[in-house]
Design an enzyme around this catalytic site. Structure first.
Site, PDB file in Angstrom:
ATOM      1  CE  LYS A 128      86.118  17.562  84.829  1.00  0.00           C
ATOM      2  NZ  LYS A 128      86.197  15.999  84.248  1.00  0.00           N
TER       3      LYS A 128
HETATM    4  P1  NAD Z   1      92.652  10.695  91.266  1.00  0.00           P
HETATM    5  O1  NAD Z   1      92.787  12.047  92.170  1.00  0.00           O
HETATM    6  O2  NAD Z   1      91.826   9.528  91.871  1.00  0.00           O
HETATM    7  O3  NAD Z   1      94.234  10.044  90.838  1.00  0.00           O
HETATM    8  C1  NAD Z   1      94.989  10.965  90.171  1.00  0.00           C
HETATM    9  C2  NAD Z   1      96.610  10.274  90.169  1.00  0.00           C
HETATM   10  O4  NAD Z   1      97.397  11.061  89.215  1.00  0.00           O
HETATM   11  C3  NAD Z   1      97.111  10.165  91.510  1.00  0.00           C
HETATM   12  O5  NAD Z   1      97.476   8.916  91.506  1.00  0.00           O
HETATM   13  C4  NAD Z   1      98.039  11.431  91.585  1.00  0.00           C
HETATM   14  O6  NAD Z   1      99.126  11.157  92.566  1.00  0.00           O
HETATM   15  C5  NAD Z   1      98.549  11.265  90.289  1.00  0.00           C
HETATM   16  N1  NAD Z   1      98.970  12.598  89.492  1.00  0.00           N
HETATM   17  C6  NAD Z   1      98.958  13.852  89.856  1.00  0.00           C
HETATM   18  N2  NAD Z   1      99.690  14.732  89.367  1.00  0.00           N
HETATM   19  C7  NAD Z   1     100.455  14.039  88.579  1.00  0.00           C
HETATM   20  C8  NAD Z   1     101.930  14.136  87.932  1.00  0.00           C
HETATM   21  N3  NAD Z   1     102.124  15.386  87.597  1.00  0.00           N
HETATM   22  N4  NAD Z   1     102.291  13.048  87.624  1.00  0.00           N
HETATM   23  C9  NAD Z   1     102.093  11.917  87.790  1.00  0.00           C
HETATM   24  N5  NAD Z   1     100.942  11.311  88.482  1.00  0.00           N
HETATM   25  C10 NAD Z   1     100.419  12.493  88.915  1.00  0.00           C
HETATM   26  O7  NAD Z   1      91.955  11.209  89.597  1.00  0.00           O
HETATM   27  P2  NAD Z   1      91.009  10.326  88.914  1.00  0.00           P
HETATM   28  O8  NAD Z   1      89.706  10.251  89.129  1.00  0.00           O
HETATM   29  O9  NAD Z   1      91.878   8.923  88.591  1.00  0.00           O
HETATM   30  O10 NAD Z   1      91.333  11.158  87.321  1.00  0.00           O
HETATM   31  C11 NAD Z   1      92.560  10.857  86.607  1.00  0.00           C
HETATM   32  C12 NAD Z   1      92.329  11.713  85.253  1.00  0.00           C
HETATM   33  O11 NAD Z   1      91.244  10.896  84.799  1.00  0.00           O
HETATM   34  C13 NAD Z   1      91.945  12.903  85.348  1.00  0.00           C
HETATM   35  O12 NAD Z   1      92.271  13.493  84.194  1.00  0.00           O
HETATM   36  C14 NAD Z   1      90.471  13.265  84.993  1.00  0.00           C
HETATM   37  O13 NAD Z   1      90.009  14.037  84.691  1.00  0.00           O
HETATM   38  C15 NAD Z   1      90.381  11.740  84.214  1.00  0.00           C
HETATM   39  N6  NAD Z   1      88.787  11.032  84.191  1.00  0.00           N
HETATM   40  C16 NAD Z   1      88.480  10.524  85.370  1.00  0.00           C
HETATM   41  C17 NAD Z   1      87.187   9.855  85.774  1.00  0.00           C
HETATM   42  C18 NAD Z   1      86.738   9.187  86.797  1.00  0.00           C
HETATM   43  O14 NAD Z   1      86.001   8.333  86.734  1.00  0.00           O
HETATM   44  N7  NAD Z   1      87.292   9.419  88.085  1.00  0.00           N
HETATM   45  C19 NAD Z   1      86.614   9.483  84.409  1.00  0.00           C
HETATM   46  C20 NAD Z   1      87.105  10.344  83.053  1.00  0.00           C
HETATM   47  C21 NAD Z   1      88.200  10.956  83.218  1.00  0.00           C
END
Ligand code: NAD
Length: 427
Positions: free
Chosen positions: A120
């Protein structure tokens, strides 16, 4: 409990949510596998941790100011294949968090049995404060400094919070300047640059698929189920779209600025359009505003935390009314809250299973890049779902047979696989 004590308790719970939660969650599996201290140490420590300083002139209030950003890449294990894991741009990025998330990737890739290890990385930055040009320069400088430890057979980053196809394209381009045309050095690229058709949606679609499997076990039909989603970025918005297409009612969604609630179901395409136009869910006309904390406590069948770590902590836990929690984000439930929720009979599908659709699709993209042969979208989703279904069945069967919770079972399957690879390769 006094207000001050309650606040302290919550703070301790959230601050320890990453490393301590993971250690706690792993403990049950490691005890069942009867590992000795040396084996535990071998499995828990990072292989390599790299920190870089990235100086950059940024514009602020019409002035040019020198700022030095800090970037990280933690490589936890490559026993089963090259290091693999996302790249996050967020002001809270720090080494401890990267360490915990890198380890989580090792267990995730092992659980769904794809030939990768875990890593990561990220930069401590709020990308919203930079111009696009500054962000591109920062990403390229990070890539230059990290490039000795990256590579198609070494370590393959992917999108995470605040990064996506655009950032992956910059990394691919920068890396290729000194290494030749190597699209497989990152996944989650734009399709035009060797990205996988379906990678963008894969994590969210996978979340919906795993939810369907879990609801089936609870005898709750997905069609008509009430779903609440916290976080409306890549994962949350695509999960919402998929839930809606599968006949569920997505009754609440949120982003970092706040949430929306409509008991009849929110029109997800319209909400996505609204965010694209305005940058947030604020003032969306099709629902009532709620705070993020109110949203987590709404009555529903399925609660999907899809934002950041530790959002379901022991302070929020008593308000939760969902029947099932699907960990779409990484480590959204702290271990203290996890214990209490399970005692209340609320089922939790752990992150290493629930959100693994993304890394499975990344694996397909990497294979496609090596073979120089593009797959069709339907094949991507069918194969991703097959991988997830296989892992789900394995975890569920072990949990039933051993009378343990799904998270302990998932960790046991994963740790056993990594340990076996380490043993076979020799120390
Ligand atoms: P992203 O940046 O696209 O979206 C994050 C979202 O969360 C946004 O809408 C943001 O406004 C919101 N957010 C941030 N802080 C917040 C809070 N305190 N309360 C409510 N909403 C909040 O990120 P993503 O890629 O969608 O990733 C989200 C989660 O999923 C992370 O934990 C990431 O590690 C995990 N993840 C992502 C992927 C991927 O393919 N992108 C894969 C596996 C896991």
């Amino acid at each position: 409990m006094t207000k001050a004590k309650k606040k302290k308790n919550m703070h301790e719970d959230i601050s320890c949510c990453c490393q301590n939660s993971q250690a706690h969650f792993l403990d049950g599996a490691m005890q069942r596998l009867d590992l000795d201290p040396a084996q535990k140490q071998l499995l828990l420590q990072s292989f390599r941790e790299v920190t870089v300083q990235i100086p950059l002139n940024v514009h602020s209030n019409g002035q040019k100011i020198l700022h030095t950003f800090t970037g990280y890449r933690v490589q936890h294990s490559h026993a089963r294949g090259p290091f693999k894991g996302g790249l996050r741009f967020h002001p809270d990025v720090q080494l401890d968090e990267m360490r915990a998330l890198a380890q989580l990737m090792t267990w995730k890739t092992a659980l769904v049995d794809i030939p990768f290890g875990g890593a990561k990385g990220g930069i401590a930055v709020d990308p919203a404060t930079l111009t696009e040009h500054e962000l591109e320069t920062l990403t390229r400088r990070f890539t230059q400094k990290m490039s000795p430890v990256l590579g198609v057979k070494e370590d393959i980053p992917a999108p995470d919070v605040n990064t996506g196809p655009r950032e992956m394209a910059w990394i691919f381009d920068e890396y290729s300047k000194s290494n030749g045309h190597i699209p497989g050095v990152v996944t989650g690229k734009p399709v035009e640059l060797g990205g996988l058709d379906g990678r963008l949606e894969a994590t969210g679609y996978g979340v919906a698929h795993v939810t369907e499997l879990a609801l089936d076990q609870l005898d709750i039909p997905l069609k008509g189920a009430r779903v609440v989603i916290q976080g409306f970025g890549n994962v949350g918005s695509h999960a919402a779209l998929r839930f809606q297409a599968m006949g569920a009612h997505v009754v609440a969604i949120s982003d970092m600025y706040g949430g929306l609630f409509n008991p009849q179901g929110i029109k997800i395409e319209s909400a996505i359009e609204h965010v694209a136009k305005t940058g947030s869910l604020n003032d969306f006309p099709g629902a009532e505003p709620v705070t993020n904390n109110e949203l987590l406590g709404l009555p529903c069948d399925v609660l999907v935390p899809a934002a950041l770590e530790g959002t379901i902590n022991c302070d929020i836990e008593p308000t939760i009314q969902a029947k099932l929690i699907i960990e779409a984000a990484n480590m959204p439930v702290t271990y203290m809250a996890d214990d209490k929720l399970r005692q209340r009979g609320i089922a939790i599908i752990p992150d290493i299973l629930a959100n693994a659709g993304g890394v499975i699709a990344s694996y397909f993209e990497w294979v496609q890049n090596i073979q120089r042969f593009a797959w069709e979208r339907d094949k991507v989703f069918a194969r991703m779902e097959a991988h997830l279904s296989r892992a789900y069945t394995e975890v569920h069967q072990l949990a039933e047979a051993a009378h343990v919770d799904l998270r302990t079972a998932a960790y046991e399957v994963a740790v056993r696989r990594v340990l076996r690879a380490v043993e076979l390769r020799g120390f």
